[in-house]
Every structure is written in C-alpha cells, then in structure tokens.
Design a protein around this motif. Structure first.
Motif, PDB file in Angstrom:
ATOM      1  N   ARG A  26       0.819  -1.298   0.143  1.00  0.00           N
ATOM      2  CA  ARG A  26      -0.136  -0.004  -0.098  1.00  0.00           C
ATOM      3  C   ARG A  26       0.778   1.231   0.107  1.00  0.00           C
ATOM      4  NH1 ARG A  26      -2.429  -3.926   2.132  1.00  0.00           N
ATOM      5  NH2 ARG A  26      -4.774  -4.236   1.478  1.00  0.00           N
ATOM      6  N   LYS A  27       2.334   1.123  -0.170  1.00  0.00           N
ATOM      7  CA  LYS A  27       3.014   2.225  -0.139  1.00  0.00           C
ATOM      8  C   LYS A  27       2.872   3.245   0.732  1.00  0.00           C
ATOM      9  CE  LYS A  27       4.218   2.075  -5.293  1.00  0.00           C
ATOM     10  NZ  LYS A  27       5.429   1.560  -5.002  1.00  0.00           N
ATOM     11  N   PHE A  28       2.850   2.892   2.189  1.00  0.00           N
ATOM     12  CA  PHE A  28       2.735   3.765   3.440  1.00  0.00           C
ATOM     13  C   PHE A  28       4.047   4.255   3.559  1.00  0.00           C
ATOM     14  CE2 PHE A  28      -1.026   0.805   4.775  1.00  0.00           C
ATOM     15  CZ  PHE A  28      -2.089   1.818   4.344  1.00  0.00           C
ATOM     16  N   PHE A  29       5.111   3.717   3.010  1.00  0.00           N
ATOM     17  CA  PHE A  29       6.470   4.154   3.458  1.00  0.00           C
ATOM     18  C   PHE A  29       6.815   5.339   2.584  1.00  0.00           C
ATOM     19  CE2 PHE A  29       7.513  -0.720   4.503  1.00  0.00           C
ATOM     20  CZ  PHE A  29       6.653  -0.635   5.562  1.00  0.00           C
ATOM     21  N   SER A  30       5.878   5.674   1.478  1.00  0.00           N
ATOM     22  CA  SER A  30       6.324   6.688   0.638  1.00  0.00           C
ATOM     23  C   SER A  30       5.450   8.242   1.307  1.00  0.00           C
ATOM     24  CB  SER A  30       5.467   6.423  -0.791  1.00  0.00           C
ATOM     25  OG  SER A  30       5.248   7.890  -1.133  1.00  0.00           O
ATOM     26  N   PRO A  31       6.474   9.183   1.570  1.00  0.00           N
ATOM     27  CA  PRO A  31       5.825  10.212   2.145  1.00  0.00           C
ATOM     28  C   PRO A  31       4.833  11.167   1.254  1.00  0.00           C
ATOM     29  CG  PRO A  31       8.002  10.851   1.246  1.00  0.00           C
ATOM     30  CD  PRO A  31       7.781   9.236   0.926  1.00  0.00           C
ATOM     31  N   GLU A  32       4.711  10.590  -0.047  1.00  0.00           N
ATOM     32  CA  GLU A  32       3.666  11.216  -0.842  1.00  0.00           C
ATOM     33  C   GLU A  32       2.262  10.506  -0.657  1.00  0.00           C
ATOM     34  OE1 GLU A  32       6.857  10.404  -2.059  1.00  0.00           O
ATOM     35  OE2 GLU A  32       7.407  12.512  -2.409  1.00  0.00           O
ATOM     36  N   THR A  33       2.296   9.189  -0.380  1.00  0.00           N
ATOM     37  CA  THR A  33       1.359   8.399  -0.173  1.00  0.00           C
ATOM     38  C   THR A  33       0.546   8.956   1.267  1.00  0.00           C
ATOM     39  OG1 THR A  33       1.977   6.403  -0.983  1.00  0.00           O
ATOM     40  CG2 THR A  33       0.245   6.146   0.313  1.00  0.00           C
ATOM     41  N   VAL A  34       1.440   9.288   2.131  1.00  0.00           N
ATOM     42  CA  VAL A  34       1.114   9.562   3.461  1.00  0.00           C
ATOM     43  C   VAL A  34       0.177  11.013   3.525  1.00  0.00           C
ATOM     44  CG1 VAL A  34       1.684  10.450   5.742  1.00  0.00           C
ATOM     45  CG2 VAL A  34       2.495   8.375   4.658  1.00  0.00           C
ATOM     46  N   ALA A  35       0.836  11.892   2.622  1.00  0.00           N
ATOM     47  CA  ALA A  35       0.492  13.180   2.206  1.00  0.00           C
ATOM     48  C   ALA A  35      -0.897  13.072   1.558  1.00  0.00           C
ATOM     49  CB  ALA A  35       1.328  14.078   1.489  1.00  0.00           C
ATOM     50  N   ASP A  36      -1.188  12.228   0.632  1.00  0.00           N
ATOM     51  CA  ASP A  36      -2.506  11.945  -0.041  1.00  0.00           C
ATOM     52  C   ASP A  36      -3.492  11.388   1.073  1.00  0.00           C
ATOM     53  OD1 ASP A  36      -1.294  12.939  -2.462  1.00  0.00           O
ATOM     54  OD2 ASP A  36      -1.192  10.944  -3.072  1.00  0.00           O
ATOM     55  N   LEU A  37      -3.041  10.587   1.785  1.00  0.00           N
ATOM     56  CA  LEU A  37      -3.791  10.075   2.771  1.00  0.00           C
ATOM     57  C   LEU A  37      -4.449  11.252   3.756  1.00  0.00           C
ATOM     58  CD1 LEU A  37      -2.414   6.720   3.634  1.00  0.00           C
ATOM     59  CD2 LEU A  37      -4.796   7.016   2.977  1.00  0.00           C
ATOM     60  N   LEU A  38      -3.427  12.082   4.242  1.00  0.00           N
ATOM     61  CA  LEU A  38      -3.888  13.016   5.104  1.00  0.00           C
ATOM     62  C   LEU A  38      -4.739  13.778   4.631  1.00  0.00           C
ATOM     63  CD1 LEU A  38      -0.244  13.856   6.495  1.00  0.00           C
ATOM     64  CD2 LEU A  38      -2.251  13.081   7.853  1.00  0.00           C
ATOM     65  N   LYS A  39      -4.536  14.288   3.382  1.00  0.00           N
ATOM     66  CA  LYS A  39      -5.598  15.158   2.708  1.00  0.00           C
ATOM     67  C   LYS A  39      -7.003  14.513   2.439  1.00  0.00           C
ATOM     68  CE  LYS A  39      -2.243  17.205  -0.088  1.00  0.00           C
ATOM     69  NZ  LYS A  39      -1.540  17.006  -1.697  1.00  0.00           N
ATOM     70  N   LYS A  40      -6.914  13.095   2.216  1.00  0.00           N
ATOM     71  CA  LYS A  40      -8.377  12.452   2.064  1.00  0.00           C
ATOM     72  C   LYS A  40      -9.058  12.498   3.187  1.00  0.00           C
ATOM     73  CE  LYS A  40      -7.448   9.063  -1.305  1.00  0.00           C
ATOM     74  NZ  LYS A  40      -6.913   7.937  -1.296  1.00  0.00           N
ATOM     75  N   GLN A  41      -8.313  12.422   4.500  1.00  0.00           N
ATOM     76  CA  GLN A  41      -9.027  12.155   5.666  1.00  0.00           C
ATOM     77  C   GLN A  41      -9.234  13.460   6.513  1.00  0.00           C
ATOM     78  OE1 GLN A  41      -5.878  10.178   8.055  1.00  0.00           O
ATOM     79  NE2 GLN A  41      -6.326   8.046   6.784  1.00  0.00           N
ATOM     80  N   GLY A  42      -8.789  14.460   5.655  1.00  0.00           N
ATOM     81  CA  GLY A  42      -9.192  16.055   5.918  1.00  0.00           C
ATOM     82  C   GLY A  42      -8.427  16.554   7.086  1.00  0.00           C
ATOM     83  N   ARG A  43      -7.298  15.649   7.407  1.00  0.00           N
ATOM     84  CA  ARG A  43      -6.207  16.057   8.439  1.00  0.00           C
ATOM     85  C   ARG A  43      -5.188  16.996   7.871  1.00  0.00           C
ATOM     86  NH1 ARG A  43      -3.777  10.303  10.293  1.00  0.00           N
ATOM     87  NH2 ARG A  43      -2.558  11.764  11.543  1.00  0.00           N
ATOM     88  N   GLU A  44      -4.685  17.848   8.777  1.00  0.00           N
ATOM     89  CA  GLU A  44      -3.368  18.569   8.432  1.00  0.00           C
ATOM     90  C   GLU A  44      -2.333  18.031   8.118  1.00  0.00           C
ATOM     91  OE1 GLU A  44      -0.504  21.742  10.689  1.00  0.00           O
ATOM     92  OE2 GLU A  44      -2.146  20.788  11.897  1.00  0.00           O
ATOM     93  N   VAL A  45      -1.733  18.436   6.809  1.00  0.00           N
ATOM     94  CA  VAL A  45      -0.454  17.906   6.281  1.00  0.00           C
ATOM     95  C   VAL A  45       0.714  18.652   6.906  1.00  0.00           C
ATOM     96  CG1 VAL A  45       1.017  17.377   4.098  1.00  0.00           C
ATOM     97  CG2 VAL A  45      -1.598  17.425   3.922  1.00  0.00           C
ATOM     98  N   LYS A  46       1.376  18.138   7.880  1.00  0.00           N
ATOM     99  CA  LYS A  46       2.213  18.940   8.362  1.00  0.00           C
ATOM    100  C   LYS A  46       3.583  18.976   7.939  1.00  0.00           C
ATOM    101  CE  LYS A  46       0.455  17.884  13.055  1.00  0.00           C
ATOM    102  NZ  LYS A  46       0.543  17.143  14.344  1.00  0.00           N
ATOM    103  N   HIS A  47       4.754  19.774   8.253  1.00  0.00           N
ATOM    104  CA  HIS A  47       6.124  19.673   7.839  1.00  0.00           C
ATOM    105  C   HIS A  47       6.464  18.059   7.672  1.00  0.00           C
ATOM    106  CE1 HIS A  47      10.326  20.285   7.167  1.00  0.00           C
ATOM    107  NE2 HIS A  47       9.720  21.508   7.056  1.00  0.00           N
ATOM    108  N   SER A  48       7.315  17.863   6.564  1.00  0.00           N
ATOM    109  CA  SER A  48       7.904  16.568   6.099  1.00  0.00           C
ATOM    110  C   SER A  48       8.749  16.350   7.388  1.00  0.00           C
ATOM    111  CB  SER A  48       8.522  16.534   5.055  1.00  0.00           C
ATOM    112  OG  SER A  48       9.676  17.517   4.949  1.00  0.00           O
TER     113      SER A  48
END
Length: 797
Positions: free
Chosen positions: A33-55
RNA sequence: GGGCGACUAGCUCAACUGGCUAGAGCACCUCGUUUACACCGAGGGGGUUAGGGGUUCGAGUCCCUUGUCGCCCACCA
C-alpha cells in the motif's frame, strides 16, 4: 451470557502471537500500500481531512554492503523506525531514506579475501575486472541487508534506496570536489601520511587505532664527524658521540638530523656540529627544537622526517626558520613496508622488523649499541586490518577542513545542531577545534575515482609541487623526461578535450587520469543531500534539511562531523537538527561483539525465537543513547512475553464481541471518540478515559523528547499493569451475566475496545507488528472501516 | 597527557527541570487450572544509590573529594 450459538469474533484467533508468520505478512501489506512513501502519506492526510504537517526525514545510515547485518545494525533501525512511525502517525509525511555503502577500503579488503579463497589475486585480474566482480558481490550483500532491514520492520521508502556508487550520487560528489578545488579547499601535497602496508593505501589519522604493543628502545651512538668534538663529548657526555634512543632502529637509515632542546645544557656545545650515522655513513647536523622532551631517552632525538610525524614537523619548522640550512626528507620505506631508497644494498627489500634486527646486530658488533630496553608503547594500526601503520611521505589529496570546521562550530554554538547525549556534543566540539587537514585520497580500486586529469602526467605535477619556483623546462633538464603537458590539474570526470594552456602540438599532450579513489567518507559525508538529488533536486526542496541523524556513537567524527561540514559548504544549512547516538550492543559477556569471541547471537536466531517486536522493545529500554547494552537473551524473552500479552488482551476483548453487536459498538466508538477529545488529562477524574488520556499525553511528551526508553517502560506498566490487570478484570465483573446485545454490555465493551485502540496507537511505533495485526482484526470484523491501517492512524486524535 | 562517561536489588538497567515509601525485567520464595494469556494471576523477600564531605526544608539527582572501571582523542622518540 447469551445462549446464542453464534461465535464471537475473537474465537478463531490463535492463542499466541505468531511473530514468525504475522510480522512478515503485515510488512508485505504495508509495502503493497506504499505507506512508506511520504507522498502516499500526504495524499492520505488530505483525504482524511487532516492537516499535512512539515515533512519528517531521516536519511538512514547506509550499512556496508559487504556482509550480513549484525544485531547492532538491526536494532539501530528499530530506533529510526520508531521515530519515523511516530511522526508519520502524527501527520508528518515521513521519509526514511535507505541506502547501502560501498565502504571503500573495507569492502576491498573483504573482497580481496573472497578472491583469495578462490585462488585469485587482485592484481592478476586488474582494476576493471576487480571492480566489476566487487560490484556484483556488493549488490548481492546489499540485497541480503535490505531483507534484514525489512525483517526488523523498517518503514523505509525502498523506491528511493541508493547505493553510494550510484551515478546520481557521484555527480553531486564530483561537483563538491570541483567547487572545493576552485575555492582552494582541496589541494594535492606532499605530507607524512599513514600508510597501511597491507592495504597499500594512505589512511587519514582517524582511520587508525592505537594499540599497546611490545617494542624495544635501543640506545645508539652517533659519533661526531670531527674528532675534536668526540673528545669534547667524552668529557661532557661520557661517550664519543651523541647517544640517541629509538624504538625503530631501521629508520636511522633515513635520518637527516639530530634534534636537541635549545636549553639542554648537555648538548649546548654541539649544536650545529655534525655526526655520522653509523652503518649508513652519512653526515647529519645537530639542530634544536622546542618539541624535544629533555627527560625522554637521552634528550637527543634522531630526526627521520620521512617516517615519523613529529620528525616531519620538526624538519618543517626548522626549514622555515633556517632557510639557509634546510633538512632533507629521505624516504627509506616504501608503500608496502619494505626498505628502499638510498641505503646500503644489503638492507634493500627487507621488512622493517627484519632490517631493525640486522641493524642492531651490526651496531652491536661495531660497539655502537649501548643497550636495548624492552618497553610497551602505543602503535598506530590500520582500523580495518590491524596492520601497524607505516608513516611515509607521499603526495596525496587533502581537504583543508579548518574553515569548514569553523562554520560547523558556529552552528553548534548557535544550537542549530544538538547531539544526544550532551557529553558527546562537547566531544564533537573538541574534534572540530583540533581538526587537521583530511587526507581524502586512497590508493584503492573500489570507490569513486578522484575526478582529476594531470596535464603532462602525475609525475610532472608532483615534481613541480616538490620544486617550488621550477618550470617544466627544469623538469625536462633534471629528469630527462619529455614534457607532454603543463603540469596542471584539470578537474573533470570525463577526459578533457584538451589543456587550454598547452602550447605544444595537440598530439603531444598527455592527459593522465588520477588513479586514486576517494576516502569512503568523502561520499557518505554528503549523504543527507546527495540522496535528495543534491542542492537543486526536487526531493531536496521537499525533504531537506532532515530532522534526525541516528547512528552508533563510534562514528560521530567520521560521519556526522563530516556531514555537517559538507552540508554547510554545499547547502548553507545544517543537514539535521538532532544527532542521536544509539548505544552499542555488546556481547553476552559484556564485551564488544566479535566473531572470534563468539559472544554474539545471530540476528536470525533472535528473530525466529522472539520476533522483531520483542527485539525492538528490548533495544529501546536497554540501549540508551550513549550507553552500552550487553545482549541478554532473557530480557528479550521478557519482552516477547509482553508482546504476547498485547495479543492476548486484545484477543480477550474480541472474544467478548459477537457479530450481532458490531454495529452498535461501531456507533458507540464514534461517541467515545468525541468524549475522548473532550476529556481533560488535567482533570482529577479517575475514570478510565481520563487515566488513559493522562497516560497518552505523558507518552507523547516522551516521544517528542526522544525518550523511547520511558515510552517502553510506561507502556509496559500501563498496558500490563492497568489495562490488562485491572480494567479487563473489572470489565469481566461488569458484563457478567449480561446477554449478547445488552446495551450496558455493549457500552462497557465499547469503552474497553476504545481504550485498547488508543493503547495500540501509542504502542505502534515501538511494536508495529503485533499492534497492526490486532488492528487488522478490527477491520476484518467490520468494527472499523477496512481501509484503516494503524500505521497511518492519527496518533493525536 | 587531554576530554567524556559510568558506579543504584543476585544480574542487566530505569528514575524527564532536586520532591510521595528509589522502580522494571530476569532470577528467587509462597500460593493459585478463575470469561484472554502458564509466554499467566495474587502475594513476598531483597538496596546505607561506590566511600567521604558540602549546599538545601528536601539529594540517586547539584558542588567538592577519594577510589574503581570504561570509551574517545593525543607525535613522548
């Protein structure tokens, strides 16, 4: 109890957590599911309506791609991973960037041995073939290492993995060399360096170790050239000549002076006079130096500038102050440790020890050997192969690190980088304050070739360096060699078209490539930005500067010190804010692990017996920053018990939930989520929610303050002592006799489940496998949505 | 020679800015087949925090000192 025949959700779960199977499966799911990719995480955060914090970035220390990882490596990655997971769950797109190091001298040494076992000599197959085979060997080792890193649970972005010889990195590294050369920070010069006769290469001071060894201290008489001086010496000193004491008689063949302290009464009359080196029969002067310790030996030091660092310094200082009577450098030991140069024929080709013995015998016969004392003294040895170092004078490439260290010191003082534990920060400061030029050339095959071409050949260039003020015409006259270039250095990876300054015919121009390679640390020192595409790279903009640098404390000076200097030079920024030094894992006997001592346990064995989670948990509690952790299997076993406890407490909760109750419980969980958000940790309320909240916030503080051991301890105490031993027992009573679907039962169980989920979140960064395995059961039962994975759950909610 | 650190239960280690009766794990002792877990539960023994001195209402924690050990740096020939 309900008389229903339906089965509870937890009924089918195994009685113990099967780490061997589950850990590998879960890891594969995360990877898929590519959870280890920061881009995947950023997308997920957006989808969940959560704040995308600093990398959040850590460029992981690349292990040497020439052997299996040992326990220390693997446990170290557990540290990286825990931080990565904590910040990922806290809403930071997280990049753990993995890699493997070509590890120059070490891999070359390892691979030479591999070849030797096959009966192959490296010189037979030549440089290109050697490098080709070594590359294959390293690639294979890198694969094995990667599998081990995955096994410990490292959530690194494998799509971004780098090998240090990758052309993309090489480009960045060469640019650094080019810039530094243009800025005058890199130069070629003739200095005394540490030569490893076995590896046949120069080494930086830091690549050597000190070992106490038995040696001799020989007192040798150097008679004066003038008999009048000998008469006077007999009166004043009691013998006809100057007595010197040395641990290395063989170097007398390369002596070019005797040095005494300027205030030494004993030798006052003899300063400037000449003595004759016995056997070599050369005349050398007596000079003075403040460096001399009058109380050591006889107070007179034989000066061998070519083969002793202190002598080299004495000679340089003398020549500066007395330009009219310069002292020479006479090389009598070659790069393989054999006697050479302008010495009596019978000694040529001897090893140093052999030569020393032969000399002592001859001196004794000649009556010039006063005595030999047996002593113990510190000897420099090669860090990689343990061979005693031979100091020799040769032409090498250096980085003038002083100005870079000065910048780094400023940043340390400003606090833009802090080292944990604090004591090591002072050690780093001390290192910067006393830094000396860094020899970066190695006479090896395996590594980055130094990107330099010599116009007219390397010999011409070095000859001109050695003879300041001379011209190429002088070179031709003195050596009889034809001049085929300007003697200049052209910095370039590819062969340059031409030397623009060359006046002769184009076909006469010789451009000779540098054959030396870089010290490994010259490339790994640029790791935090080279892996991000260099200062102009796309990833660089997003993920630099990184946050943490975590590595064992034994490479602080080699690595972090260099990374800070290089980063300041290339990017103007420090590469990371925190250097966290992990503890070293020691053997079962409390000593440094080594194969010969057989005091280690192979990682494989630990993992198959106790699982990755248990190993991780042990490491957090025992290997504190800066401390040593003796390997104790019993402690890992204890942690395995805790992992199993997590599994079984969860199993208990699930065994009490029936499919019919799931919708009601799912609803109730939503309510509890808002209750949780409104719960104050400050309140004195002693209900479970408030207590859990207090615990949660304490643990968050510990995570942020890098106190993983306190999280590990806290979690054990709370989950085992409170959640399992108290809350579960209480709930047993509270639901006793209530039938399936009973509202009170659903309420109580929902709360217990919610508390369990909160605990799993807090524990996940430390023990990712068992916690995610349980979480999967929730999703499988429909208690939570199927696409919810603990690894990306919101730790703050 | 210089720098850094350690010394706490039988063993290996905790105790965040000085603050309840110094805590865990393992080991040890007693008891226990209860709606998860024997990889368990309930309870228990065990410490003058290396020695000495000081600051403080209060010190494992801060200061001084002695001792022991470890690591790093350094050219004593």
């Amino acid at each position: 109890m309900g008389e229903s025949t339906q089965k509870s959700i937890g009924e089918a779960l195994p009685k113990a957590f099967d780490s061997q199977k589950q850990e590998v499966n879960i890891y594969a799911e995360w990877e898929k599911r590519k959870f280890f990719s920061p881009e995947t995480v950023a997308d997920l955060l957006k989808k969940q309506g959560r704040e995308v914090k600093h990398s959040f970035t850590i460029t992981l220390p690349p292990p040497n791609a020439n052997d299996d990882l040992h326990l220390g490596h693997m446990a170290g990655y557990a540290y990286h991973d825990a931080f990565g997971r904590f910040y990922r769950m806290s809403g930071h797109p997280t990049l753990l960037l993995p890699g493997k190091d070509h590890a120059g001298i070490q891999t070359e040494a390892v691979f030479v041995r591999v070849l030797a076992r096959q009966g192959i000599d490296k010189w037979e197959i030549g440089r290109d073939e050697f490098n080709k085979r070594c590359y294959e060997y390293s690639t294979n080792a890198a694969k094995i290492a990667q599998a081990q890193e995955k096994r410990i649970g490292l959530s690194a972005d494998w799509d971004r993995e780098f090998f240090t010889l990758d052309p993309r990195l090489t480009e960045v590294i060469y640019k650094t060399f080019e810039d530094m050369y243009a800025d005058g920070l890199i130069y070629r010069g003739k200095y005394i360096i540490n030569q490893c006769p076995h590896c046949r290469t120069a080494l930086a001071d830091i690549d050597t170790e000190h070992k106490e060894m038995r040696g001799i201290f020989a007192y040798i008489l150097y008679p004066f050239a003038d008999e009048a001086d000998n008469d006077r010496a007999e009166e004043v000193l009691g013998h006809r000549g100057v007595m010197v004491a040395t641990t290395r008689p063989e170097t007398m063949l390369g002596d070019t002076a005797i040095a005494v302290h300027p205030e030494d009464e004993r030798y006052r009359d003899f300063i400037g006079k000449k003595v004759i080196i016995p056997i070599a029969k050369r005349e050398i002067p007596i000079i003075t130096s403040e460096e001399i310790d009058m109380s050591t030996g006889t107070g007179a030091l034989k000066v061998t500038p070519a083969h002793s660092p202190i002598d080299f310094e004495i000679r340089n200082k003398h020549n500066e102050e007395n330009p009219d009577s310069p002292i020479d450098i006479l090389n009598v030991i070659d790069e393989t440790g054999k006697m050479t140069g302008d010495i009596p024929e019978r000694f040529k080709g001897m090893g140093t020890i052999e030569c020393s013995k032969a000399l002592v015998q001859e001196l004794d016969k000649a009556g010039l050997l006063e005595k030999i004392e047996n002593i113990k003294h510190d000897v420099s040895v090669c860090e990689r192969c343990d061979t005693p170092i031979e100091p020799i004078v040769s032409n090498q490439w250096f980085v003038d690190v002083k100005p870079l260290a000065k910048r780094a010191l400023e940043e340390l003082d400003k606090g833009s980088v802090k080292v944990i534990p604090k004591g090591q920060q002072n050690a780093l400061k001390h290192f910067y304050e006393n830094i000396i030029p860094w020899c970066i050339s190695r006479q090896l095959w395996w590594g980055h070739r130094i990107p330099v071409w010599y116009s007219g050949g390397r010999d011409l260039h070095d000859w001109l360096n050695d003879h300041p003020g001379s011209t190429v015409e002088d070179y031709e006259k003195e050596t009889g060699n034809k001049v085929q270039g300007t003697g200049k250095v052209l910095v370039s990876d590819e062969k340059p078209e031409t030397d623009p300054d060359w006046q002769g015919k184009p076909e006469d121009l010789l451009l000779e490539p540098e054959s030396d390679v870089f010290d490994t640390w010259f490339s790994s020192g640029q790791w935090p930005f080279s892996t991000l595409g260099g200062p102009d790279g796309e990833d660089f903009k997003k993920y630099f500067p990184t946050q943490y640098m975590i590595h064992a404390r034994d490479i602080l000076f080699w690595w972090s010190a260099r990374m800070i200097m290089f980063s300041l030079y290339r990017t103007g920024q420090v590469p990371f804010n925190t250097v966290l030094l992990t503890g070293l894992i020691f053997g079962t006997d409390g000593k440094k692990m080594s194969k010969s001592r057989e005091n280690g346990i192979p990682p494989k064995e630990i993992l198959s017996k106790y699982g990755a989670d248990a190993l991780r948990l042990w490491y957090y509690t025992d290997a504190l920053p800066g401390a040593n952790a003796p390997l104790q299997e019993d402690k890992i076993k204890g942690n395995r018990h805790f992992v199993n406890k997590i599994w079984n407490a969860s199993r208990f909760v699930l065994m009490n939930i029936y499919p019919d109750e799931v919708p009601a419980i799912a609803d109730e969980l939503d309510n509890l989520q808002s209750v949780w958000q409104g719960t104050s940790a400050d309140s004195d309320a002693d209900d479970r929610m408030a207590q859990q909240k207090r615990f949660h916030q304490n643990m968050m503080t510990h995570y942020k303050e890098n106190r993983l051991h306190l999280v590990a301890n806290g979690v054990r105490e709370h989950f085992w002592g409170v959640f399992a031993d108290k809350w579960i027992e209480d709930v047993k009573n509270e639901i006793q006799g209530k039938s399936i679907g009973d509202p009170q039962r659903v309420k109580v169980l929902s709360e217990l489940l919610f508390l369990l989920m909160q605990n799993l979140k807090v524990m996940h960064p430390l023990v990712p496998f068992v916690t995610e395995s349980v979480w999967r059961e929730f999703a499988g039962a429909g208690i939570i949505a199927d696409d919810r994975w603990l690894i990306v759950e919101d730790l703050e909610a």
